[in-house]
Scaffold this motif. Structure first.
Motif, PDB file in Angstrom:
ATOM      1  N   ALA A 166      17.371  15.096 -13.581  1.00  0.00           N
ATOM      2  CA  ALA A 166      18.700  15.682 -13.414  1.00  0.00           C
ATOM      3  C   ALA A 166      18.621  17.208 -13.481  1.00  0.00           C
ATOM      4  O   ALA A 166      17.847  17.772 -14.273  1.00  0.00           O
ATOM      5  CB  ALA A 166      19.643  15.161 -14.495  1.00  0.00           C
ATOM      6  N   TYR A 167      19.432  17.862 -12.659  1.00  0.00           N
ATOM      7  CA  TYR A 167      19.413  19.316 -12.567  1.00  0.00           C
ATOM      8  C   TYR A 167      20.830  19.878 -12.596  1.00  0.00           C
ATOM      9  O   TYR A 167      21.779  19.240 -12.109  1.00  0.00           O
ATOM     10  CB  TYR A 167      18.738  19.775 -11.277  1.00  0.00           C
ATOM     11  CG  TYR A 167      17.283  19.393 -11.168  1.00  0.00           C
ATOM     12  CD1 TYR A 167      16.272  20.266 -11.578  1.00  0.00           C
ATOM     13  CD2 TYR A 167      16.905  18.147 -10.679  1.00  0.00           C
ATOM     14  CE1 TYR A 167      14.933  19.907 -11.494  1.00  0.00           C
ATOM     15  CE2 TYR A 167      15.574  17.780 -10.599  1.00  0.00           C
ATOM     16  CZ  TYR A 167      14.583  18.666 -11.008  1.00  0.00           C
ATOM     17  OH  TYR A 167      13.268  18.311 -10.928  1.00  0.00           O
ATOM     18  N   LEU A 168      20.949  21.082 -13.152  1.00  0.00           N
ATOM     19  CA  LEU A 168      22.196  21.837 -13.083  1.00  0.00           C
ATOM     20  C   LEU A 168      21.872  23.215 -12.539  1.00  0.00           C
ATOM     21  O   LEU A 168      21.026  23.929 -13.079  1.00  0.00           O
ATOM     22  CB  LEU A 168      22.853  21.966 -14.457  1.00  0.00           C
ATOM     23  CG  LEU A 168      24.148  22.794 -14.472  1.00  0.00           C
ATOM     24  CD1 LEU A 168      25.276  22.050 -13.752  1.00  0.00           C
ATOM     25  CD2 LEU A 168      24.574  23.139 -15.899  1.00  0.00           C
ATOM     26  N   HIS A 169      22.559  23.574 -11.465  1.00  0.00           N
ATOM     27  CA  HIS A 169      22.370  24.877 -10.835  1.00  0.00           C
ATOM     28  C   HIS A 169      23.589  25.741 -11.135  1.00  0.00           C
ATOM     29  O   HIS A 169      24.730  25.298 -10.958  1.00  0.00           O
ATOM     30  CB  HIS A 169      22.198  24.694  -9.323  1.00  0.00           C
ATOM     31  CG  HIS A 169      22.003  25.984  -8.578  1.00  0.00           C
ATOM     32  ND1 HIS A 169      20.789  26.637  -8.525  1.00  0.00           N
ATOM     33  CD2 HIS A 169      22.876  26.740  -7.854  1.00  0.00           C
ATOM     34  CE1 HIS A 169      20.911  27.726  -7.794  1.00  0.00           C
ATOM     35  NE2 HIS A 169      22.177  27.816  -7.383  1.00  0.00           N
ATOM     36  N   VAL A 170      23.342  26.962 -11.595  1.00  0.00           N
ATOM     37  CA  VAL A 170      24.422  27.896 -11.920  1.00  0.00           C
ATOM     38  C   VAL A 170      24.197  29.185 -11.151  1.00  0.00           C
ATOM     39  O   VAL A 170      23.121  29.779 -11.225  1.00  0.00           O
ATOM     40  CB  VAL A 170      24.474  28.200 -13.434  1.00  0.00           C
ATOM     41  CG1 VAL A 170      25.693  29.056 -13.754  1.00  0.00           C
ATOM     42  CG2 VAL A 170      24.467  26.927 -14.253  1.00  0.00           C
ATOM     43  N   GLU A 171      25.208  29.611 -10.413  1.00  0.00           N
ATOM     44  CA  GLU A 171      25.089  30.838  -9.626  1.00  0.00           C
ATOM     45  C   GLU A 171      26.255  31.762  -9.940  1.00  0.00           C
ATOM     46  O   GLU A 171      27.416  31.346  -9.881  1.00  0.00           O
ATOM     47  CB  GLU A 171      25.061  30.510  -8.136  1.00  0.00           C
ATOM     48  CG  GLU A 171      24.835  31.724  -7.231  1.00  0.00           C
ATOM     49  CD  GLU A 171      24.472  31.317  -5.817  1.00  0.00           C
ATOM     50  OE1 GLU A 171      23.521  30.539  -5.643  1.00  0.00           O
ATOM     51  OE2 GLU A 171      25.169  31.777  -4.884  1.00  0.00           O
ATOM     52  N   GLN A 172      25.947  32.992 -10.302  1.00  0.00           N
ATOM     53  CA  GLN A 172      26.976  33.998 -10.565  1.00  0.00           C
ATOM     54  C   GLN A 172      26.975  35.009  -9.429  1.00  0.00           C
ATOM     55  O   GLN A 172      25.935  35.566  -9.060  1.00  0.00           O
ATOM     56  CB  GLN A 172      26.714  34.707 -11.898  1.00  0.00           C
ATOM     57  CG  GLN A 172      27.716  35.810 -12.201  1.00  0.00           C
ATOM     58  CD  GLN A 172      27.503  36.442 -13.566  1.00  0.00           C
ATOM     59  OE1 GLN A 172      27.037  35.790 -14.498  1.00  0.00           O
ATOM     60  NE2 GLN A 172      27.859  37.711 -13.708  1.00  0.00           N
TER      61      GLN A 172
END
Length: 268
Positions: A166-172
């Motif tokens: 499982a992965y979580l991608h966070v982009e600001q």
């Protein structure tokens, strides 16, 4: 001797040596999930960025979606691999709630097949093949931070791959100029209402605003089984205006939640 050997094996377990990719760091806006590992990090880079506000698909080789936010600015992204005991869904929810506690406004939220094809999100939107997985195991969210950081967007994308990782991608994304007025989709308002049980509109302090009235009424009419209460100084005016927009009067009542703006609560 046997216990010492077992201790040695534990101490040299590859899991204990799992490390973030060199030079990576967490984004200040979001705390690290327990035992999550950074597997992809892209430092701030100036570019023209397009964030979908709808399900994505490809037609005649072109990426298509119903709406978008596009601007030039600096984008920084972090991709976390989650430990086996943490699901992508839970990590996504924790991240969303953490950002909403900071006053972030949801602009678009989709889950599973409502988002479109995972391969398009992974390769076309985020350019990160690690994010390709099952269409049924994905979620995407675009938020706008509260003032004075309201020219900053945050995109979240979670996925569970076929190998169950499982992965979580966070982009600001920090826009170079003002983003102007950005409104959520009606479907996003309904999803937020069902998930959190409430909707807060602190800026809607006066008589019903036409643009917001259309969005809220459409969202409520996407599921006519839901009943709500409306609170705020102009709650009754909003209730009457929503009735005129086709929301059945029997589904709404006025509430007593205190606040400067409109507050909608789901009646369980």
């Amino acid at each position: 001797m046997r216990s010492l050997n077992l201790l040695a094996l534990c101490c040299f377990s590859p899991l204990l040596f799992a490390a973030d990719v060199p030079g990576s760091q967490d984004l200040p806006i979001l705390p690290r999930m327990t035992d999550a590992q950074i597997v992809d990090y892209r430092p701030a880079a100036e570019l023209e960025r397009v964030y979908p506000l709808g399900s994505i698909r490809k037609i005649s080789g072109q990426l298509r979606f119903d709406g978008q936010v596009s601007a030039r600015g600096n984008a920084t992204s972090v991709t976390y691999e989650l430990p086996p005991e943490h699901s992508a869904t839970q990590a996504f929810t924790d991240a969303r709630e953490a950002l909403q506690k900071q006053g972030a406004q949801l602009l678009f939220w989709c889950q599973a097949r409502d988002c479109g094809e995972s391969s398009l999100w992974a390769n076309e939107v985020f350019g990160n093949a690690k994010l390709y997985g099952s269409d049924n195991e994905q979620a995407y969210l675009l938020l706008r931070l509260a003032a004075p950081k309201d020219n900053t967007l945050v995109a979240l994308y979670s996925i569970t791959r076929g190998n169950r990782k499982a992965y979580l991608h966070v982009e600001q994304f920090d826009a170079a100029g003002p983003l102007g007025d950005l409104l959520p989709t009606s479907a996003t308002l309904l999803r937020e209402l069902k998930s959190t049980g409430e909707l807060d509109f602190p800026k809607l302090t006066d008589v019903p605003d036409e643009a917001w009235l259309r969005l809220i009424s459409r969202g409520l009419n996407l599921d006519t089984t839901q009943r709500i209460s409306l609170s705020g100084p102009k709650a009754e005016a909003w209730r009457q205006a929503l009735i005129e927009q086709g929301v059945r009067a029997a589904r709404m009542e006025t509430g007593s939640v205190e606040g400067s703006g409109l507050h909608i609560e789901l009646l369980r």
